[in-house]
Design an enzyme around this catalytic site. Sequence first.
Site, short mmCIF file in Angstrom:
data_model
loop_
_atom_site.label_atom_id
_atom_site.label_comp_id
_atom_site.label_asym_id
_atom_site.label_seq_id
_atom_site.Cartn_x
_atom_site.Cartn_y
_atom_site.Cartn_z
N SER A 252 0.82 -1.21 0.00
CA SER A 252 0.00 0.00 0.00
C SER A 252 0.86 1.26 0.00
O SER A 252 1.74 1.42 -0.85
CB SER A 252 -0.94 -0.04 1.21
OG SER A 252 -1.89 0.99 1.17
N ASP B 35 -9.05 -3.02 -5.90
CA ASP B 35 -8.98 -4.02 -4.84
C ASP B 35 -9.83 -3.62 -3.63
O ASP B 35 -9.65 -4.14 -2.53
CB ASP B 35 -7.53 -4.25 -4.40
CG ASP B 35 -6.86 -3.00 -3.82
OD1 ASP B 35 -7.56 -2.01 -3.54
OD2 ASP B 35 -5.63 -3.02 -3.62
N HIS C 1 -7.67 -5.31 -0.54
CA HIS C 1 -6.44 -4.53 -0.40
C HIS C 1 -5.60 -4.94 0.81
O HIS C 1 -4.38 -5.08 0.70
CB HIS C 1 -6.78 -3.04 -0.30
CG HIS C 1 -5.61 -2.14 -0.18
ND1 HIS C 1 -4.72 -1.92 -1.22
CD2 HIS C 1 -5.14 -1.40 0.86
CE1 HIS C 1 -3.78 -1.09 -0.83
NE2 HIS C 1 -4.00 -0.76 0.43
#
Length: 625
Positions: free
Chosen positions: A283, A529, A580
């Site tokens: 991320s 996602d 995610h």
Amino acid sequence: MSNTIRRRIFGDSSSGPLRAPSPSPAIRNRDGEHITLVPTAKLKKLTKGRSKRRQWLVFGLGGLFGLILAAFFAQQHDVINLEGLMDINLVSLLDAIPAGIVNDAKDITRHERETVNYDSFSVGLHLQNQGVKARHPVIMIPGVISTGLESWGTEEISRQYFRKRLWGSWSMMRALVLDKASWKRHIMLDKVTGMDPPGIKLRAAQGFDAADFFITGYWIWSKILENLATLGYDPTNAFTAAYDWRLSCEKLELRDQYFTRLKAHIELAKKTSGEKVVLVSHSMGSQVLFYFLHWVEAEGYGDGGPKWVDDFVDSWINISGSLLGALKGYPAVLSGEMKDTAQLNAFALYGLEKFLAKHERVEIFRAMPGASSMLPIGGNAVWGNKTFAPDDHNNQTMSYGTFINFKESNSTQSPANLTVDESHAYLMEHSDTWYRDQVRNTYSYGVAHSKAEVERNAKDPKRWMNPLETRLPLSPNLKIYCFYGVGKPTERSYWYREDRDPLSHTNVTIDTSLTSEDIDHGVIMGEGDGTVPLMSNGYMCTKGWRITRYNPAGVSIKVYEMPHEPDRFAPRGGPNTGDHVDILGRASLNDLILRVAGGKGNHIEENYVTNIREYSEKVKIYEDQ
């Protein structure tokens, strides 16, 4: 009492004598297990009944949870005294719940445990049997939610929280509910300096504990750690480089010497193992790592020189990296909203607004300079104009290119529909001076269209987090693996309206009244996602880093997309999720990470599930002429 409740809901796991089974036909399978024959009609009837009971279970327990949550919210405004809840006898409460619901709770919980707690070690053990073992030292750079923040302040306001996590633990929840003003004062940075406020000292937790679980029971990196351990990894050859994600990268080095420490750890890892390291980022951690790759070689900063990355880094595993930002970051800093708040029902939204109003959420988000790195990068070239976007579909009623839309465009607060470039200008125009200066002095969200621009930007730290304005290191032996989930609806654009509520402190708000086939409570969903849109996850890996000025050394790039195929009974999606955060527990992702760490990454074949290559060709960024 807690033991009684546990036995009532989850069953008694004690090792006492078992009840004798009922007589059954003497039919056995090939493993010698008894088989009981049930007519098909009866089986269908039982299945149908169980499904209905589960629906009532979800409804009943959800209602109960909602009442408790409402009580928490109301406590902040002296509507309900939470102390009264302490007198509730939970065992008696369970007696009032129908036995069928309690039994279904046991069944669902048992299945949930089997689904979620799949043998995390099995991935590593399988590769171990194939001869894969620990080779490269592994350093992990987590994302926003992954890193806990704990208090080290000793002023009177902070003593009660000393070494307790005010982000990423139940201590955070308790402080937020019972002492909101103090929690806000601790979690927000100084608006002018972007550093610690006077008397406050929050620091990133360190070690594997910093990122393995967010709160008890909510795993983040723990499954990856478990699998790495099966190959022979431990604290001597694996390390979590946790950081205070609230800070800008510049302040991260100034206050915590984060990049200096990361550089030293990488150098030590190679010296002790004799192997170059594998960097694993997730991320926002991918953006932080991209900044580091510039910092570490730059003169006057890391002073590593142009060959440092090639000498010390074997591979970069980029997991769900928000390299071009996350679009949901924009409404968060504009109006304190996102899809999750827009979809709340009226009662829940009332509770949220009374507890933590939109203007308070805006203030918190803006007072975390690191969060503004997630604003969309690339402007209209990547995200589209008023009539077109690269990821538009043929059957869309309107283009994704208009990022912020207004149903009524009749004032400065609600102008005509805005593209990403125009939306950024709108945010700056309607922000306080301190936030506007903070963003403009820290980040750049544009595109460098020539090699000369890219080379100039190599000396400008505020552009080091933008992969469309700077290049990859001159490291021909470096390998980059882009692993990310796809197939989960993700925020792509929004419908807004003026906020005419006289009690509101925000100028505009998401128009939650708009819902249609393409619009969900004012939010238009696209591919991604669930958090980061597909264009941010995939463009640089698929096309951007194949443009020469962004990758002059020809660094190897491999893309592996993983479809979101959640287990319906698993709240975290199970071993095939593409979400995610939950993807960190995905079996195939763990397999890929271990192969790269074990020196077998060259055997990984690319895997495309979406049309990202087609979308990437439509992005208005080209090779130098």
